[in-house]
Design an enzyme around this catalytic site. Structure first.
Site, PDB file in Angstrom:
ATOM      1  N   ASP A   1      -2.314 -12.747   2.890  1.00 55.05           N
ATOM      2  CA  ASP A   1      -3.259 -13.869   2.871  1.00 55.05           C
ATOM      3  C   ASP A   1      -2.564 -15.143   3.329  1.00 55.05           C
ATOM      4  O   ASP A   1      -3.214 -16.167   3.532  1.00 55.05           O
ATOM      5  CB  ASP A   1      -3.812 -14.073   1.452  1.00 55.05           C
ATOM      6  CG  ASP A   1      -5.046 -13.227   1.199  1.00 55.05           C
ATOM      7  OD1 ASP A   1      -5.503 -12.550   2.135  1.00 55.05           O
ATOM      8  OD2 ASP A   1      -5.546 -13.237   0.060  1.00 55.05           O
TER       9      ASP A   1
ATOM     10  N   ASP B   1     -11.329  -4.363   0.976  1.00 57.78           N
ATOM     11  CA  ASP B   1     -10.438  -5.193   0.153  1.00 57.78           C
ATOM     12  C   ASP B   1     -10.285  -4.616  -1.249  1.00 57.78           C
ATOM     13  O   ASP B   1     -11.103  -3.785  -1.683  1.00 57.78           O
ATOM     14  CB  ASP B   1     -11.036  -6.612   0.083  1.00 57.78           C
ATOM     15  CG  ASP B   1      -9.972  -7.685  -0.093  1.00 57.78           C
ATOM     16  OD1 ASP B   1      -8.867  -7.362  -0.541  1.00 57.78           O
ATOM     17  OD2 ASP B   1     -10.268  -8.853   0.225  1.00 57.78           O
TER      18      ASP B   1
HETATM   19  C1  GLA Z   1      -8.858 -11.450  -0.568  1.00 61.11           C
HETATM   20  C2  GLA Z   1      -8.470 -11.158   0.869  1.00 61.11           C
HETATM   21  C3  GLA Z   1      -8.878 -12.330   1.745  1.00 61.11           C
HETATM   22  C4  GLA Z   1     -10.364 -12.559   1.624  1.00 61.11           C
HETATM   23  C5  GLA Z   1     -10.739 -12.770   0.162  1.00 61.11           C
HETATM   24  C6  GLA Z   1     -12.224 -12.824  -0.022  1.00 61.11           C
HETATM   25  O1  GLA Z   1      -8.096 -12.463  -1.090  1.00 61.11           O
HETATM   26  O2  GLA Z   1      -7.111 -10.888   0.975  1.00 61.11           O
HETATM   27  O3  GLA Z   1      -8.531 -12.085   3.076  1.00 61.11           O
HETATM   28  O4  GLA Z   1     -11.047 -11.476   2.165  1.00 61.11           O
HETATM   29  O5  GLA Z   1     -10.246 -11.728  -0.659  1.00 61.11           O
HETATM   30  O6  GLA Z   1     -12.579 -12.977  -1.346  1.00 61.11           O
END
Ligand code: GLA
Length: 753
Positions: free
Chosen positions: A555, A485
């Site tokens: 997301d 990420d």
């Molecule tokens: C980001 C990612 C999510 C999740 C969060 C965790 O927003 O896109 O899918 O993994 O971080 O903090």
């Protein structure tokens, strides 16, 4: 100042050498003129005879052909290449030195054309890698501040003894002259939770720029790609379309410069559209010391004479073959813990989630954010712990080994979330290495999501970032999957590693540092599946995909909005790489409730996964989930490697319909979604594309609830390919968010099975 015997506006361009770079249906033709300049003669459909095409007058006599790469100085003003030489002069005139074409394999050739400045010893090598079957040209440039001994033809008058500064350094400049007056540009805009929205606009005279200055993200703001129709608005199935994508996981800029070609003194109308892509953004000058080179990112040029559908199929095939890890291996069905647990979990919660997944037929459990950080730095919220990649023994007293074992006992693989480029100010790492973050030391740190970015231009930081992931992977060789990420962009732009005069190198060096870390992970842990995620879809680009197996598209897991996000992304990136997860209702991002079947049918058109705790679903839904996972397994290889044919756009109708065709297997899978329900609304017949008219197909709807009536009137019938192509099938989607998944299987395949 010297005068030479060439007038500025030459009556005729005498092209001495043609460089014809071809794919199966497209060609880029460059010409070397008598004065050694390199010009673009043609980009478009492949030519039977390029030389006679050029001399036939199609390219009018006296017309100024655009330079293949416009350099600032000489007679050029709008230059994509601009440099300050060691003597502080600004003008560059690039001339042709040599070119070479080499066959890489049956499908690919690489042409390298070397140019240099007339005065200074700078070399600009244009690289073109042509992929025949996919009609793709990978284009990039290598710029070298050359050593004197490499002088060619004794052209150098002023050998450079010091650094030069690159201000503009695009990967390539596509020049389309006098082609049409009706260009339409499609771009993919969007941000967190609304990635890859599509817009199409007529290009009018002037300069249009798509760009992104985030530093760590490539595809928020705009995805680094465009589609250009040369004959009015683009169409899915016909018309000439050119597309370009920038393979770079950082900041970038694409300019569309549409104007009269320069010095058009005669009466004929001349028009020139130049398209360039570069990673040269604000404050990104780059110095090259003597002997140093800079390689630009790749600009991926794609050509279709049959509309945008073919553009997408070209990109998908090329990406699976050359720019995606394990591009032909279908991906496992994942359950990711984030929306099901967020930071609030313990071993029991996680093992219960695994239980649910195993019962449903899923294959891999991924533990998201929150598993690391020790004592006061425990990662129980976004306020602490990033950078401390040791397991949180309070939350997980038996460590990762226990969880991996639990997954194994249930027949599941195990995956883990990392955000290794980042650090929380409240962490051990930050206390030890405050100098490792991107910042200007005399200014306050600017937090975003309560975190800072580590300075990957620094080799010590690169080594540390690699080690943070590699140590865990080496200790637990059964970890099968990493979600990588990246949840923030650059602010307070500054590196404590780069010298004062090279601060502007950060944009480029950060991404190169990131790629070197990816490469080491890839080399040393080749079996681990890597997902690229950046606050959802902030890093969806061909540069990142080369090092990953898939991307987290957004997301936003609301299936209705996902139809649009996935639709946009499908124009560029293959379904095998598009991770789509079914989540709980009401949806955590939009608050909307949608039928479970609709949510599955939408997610199944890419790489299916789950983003929930299955114990939060009503008991009666579980049987459907089990069935849906089973249905998906039966079609997953077709979705993963089939050719995409889009049938009805959600931007143009109240439906979205798409299909994947695996011609060799004789199977087509169709996905249909109803997005809006109005009385009296017409549901058009659904005509298939791509299948064989002469064959017969069995129509079968799958993924229905128990006792649910099929939506396809022709369910269970044998139909001829010709009928399916010309008349189609009838779907009865009678309610909002009705959806259907239908398989069409060639009759001879049925008998084979
Ligand atoms: C980001 C990612 C999510 C999740 C969060 C965790 O927003 O896109 O899918 O993994 O971080 O903090």
């Amino acid at each position: 100042m010297k005068l030479n015997d060439k007038t500025l506006y030459a009556p005729e361009y005498n092209i001495e050498t043609l460089i014809n770079i071809e794919t199966n249906t497209a060609a880029l033709v460059l010409g070397v003129c008598q004065d050694s300049s390199l010009v673009t003669c043609h980009f478009g459909a492949k030519l039977d005879n390029p030389r006679s095409y050029i001399s036939s007058g199609i390219i009018a006599k006296g017309e100024e052909l655009p330079k293949a790469i416009s350099a600032f100085g000489g007679s050029e003003h709008n230059a994509i290449f601009r440099v300050t030489h060691v003597d502080k002069t600004l003008a560059t005139e690039l001339i042709y030195l040599s070119h070479l074409t080499a066959e890489i394999d049956e499908n690919r050739t690489e042409t390298v054309i070397e140019l240099r400045d007339k005065i200074h010893n700078i070399s600009v090598a244009l690289h073109f890698l042509a992929c025949k079957a996919e009609d793709i040209f990978e284009c990039w440039t290598v710029i070298t501040n050359k050593l004197a001994k490499n002088n060619v033809n004794n052209l150098a008058k002023n050998n450079e003894a010091d650094s030069i500064t690159l201000h503009n350094y695009a990967s390539f400049e596509l020049a389309l002259s006098n082609l049409t007056a009706d260009y339409y540009l499609t771009s993919f805009f969007g941000l967190w939770e609304r990635e890859a929205s599509m817009q199409e606009e007529k290009l009018c005279f002037g300069k249009k720029t798509l760009e992104n200055n985030y530093g760590t993200w490539s595809s928020f703001g705009f995805n680094p790609a465009f589609i250009l129709s040369t004959e009015g608005k683009s169409h899915e199935d016909f018309g000439e379309v050119i597309s370009g994508a920038y393979a770079w996981t950082g900041s970038w800029k694409m300019d569309f410069n549409y104007n009269f070609n320069k010095l058009a003194h005669d009466r004929e109308q001349r028009q020139l559209l130049t398209i360039s892509a570069s990673n040269q953004v604000i404050a990104a000058d780059y110095q090259l010391a003597l002997g140093e080179s800079l390689t630009t990112p790749k600009f991926i040029l794609n050509y279709s004479s049959q509309g945008t559908g073919q553009i997408s199929r070209n990109f998908h095939r090329w990406c699976r073959q050359y720019s995606l890890r394990d591009g032909d291996t279908p991906r496992p069905i994942v359950l990711n813990s984030w929306e099901g647990a967020y930071f609030d979990f313990n071993e029991t919660v996680l093992v219960n989630m695994m239980d649910g997944l195993a019962k449903m037929g899923g294959e891999l459990f991924v533990l998201d954010d929150g598993w690391f950080g020790v004592n006061e730095f425990a990662r129980d919220s976004i306020y602490s712990g990033l950078g401390d990649w040791q397991v949180n023994n309070t939350k997980l007293p038996n460590g990762l080994g226990f969880l991996i074992e639990q997954a194994k006992q249930r027949g599941l693989g195990f995956g883990l979330w990392f955000e290794p480029e980042m650090v929380s100010p409240h962490s051990q790492l930050f206390k030890q290495h405050p100098d490792w973050v991107i910042q200007q030391t005399d200014r306050d740190n600017i937090l975003y999501r309560q975190q800072l970015v580590l300075d990957l231009s620094n080799p010590a930081v690169q080594a540390h970032v690699y080690q943070s992931v590699a140590t865990v992977l080496a200790q637990y060789p059964d970890i099968a999957y990493i979600k990588w990420d990246c949840n923030r962009s650059f602010t307070n732009f500054g590196s404590q590693h780069l010298t004062k005069d090279k601060q502007s190198h950060l944009w480029y060096d950060y991404v190169q540092g990131l790629y070197s870390v990816y490469q080491r992970i890839e080399q040393n842990f080749p079996k681990v599946i890597l997902q690229v995620c950046a606050s959802g879809g902030g890093r969806i680009d061909f540069g990142a995909l080369k090092h990953h197996h898939e991307f987290w598209a957004s997301d936003n897991t609301d299936a209705l909005q996902r139809v649009f996000i996935q639709w946009g992304l499908s124009h560029l990136y293959p379904a095998i790489a598009c991770a789509n997860h079914v989540s709980i209702c009401p949806n955590h991002q939009t608050g909307r409730s949608l039928p479970l079947k609709f949510r599955f049918d939408v997610a199944m058109s890419g790489r299916l996964g789950l983003e929930l705790n299955l114990s939060d679903l009503p008991e009666k839904s579980l049987q459907f989930v089990q069935g849906a996972v089973k249905s998906y397994k039966s079609i997953r290889h077709i979705v993963a490697t089939g050719d995409l044919y889009r049938l009805l756009s959600p931007y143009k109708s109240d439906y979205a319909i798409l299909s994947y065709l695996a011609a060799k297997e004789g199977v087509l899978i169709l996905f249909a979604y109803k997005l809006k329900h109005l009385l009296g609304q017409l549901m058009p017949m659904v005509k298939l594309k791509g299948i064989d008219a002469a064959k017969t197909y069995l129509v079968k709807e799958i993924n229905l609830h128990e006792q649910q009536q099929p939506h396809c009137r022709q369910n269970g019938m044998l139909m001829t390919g010709s009928d399916l192509l010309t008349r189609g099938v009838r779907l009865t989607l009678t309610e909002e968010y009705d959806s259907a998944v239908i398989t069409f299987t060639e009759q001879n395949q049925l008998t084979k099975n």
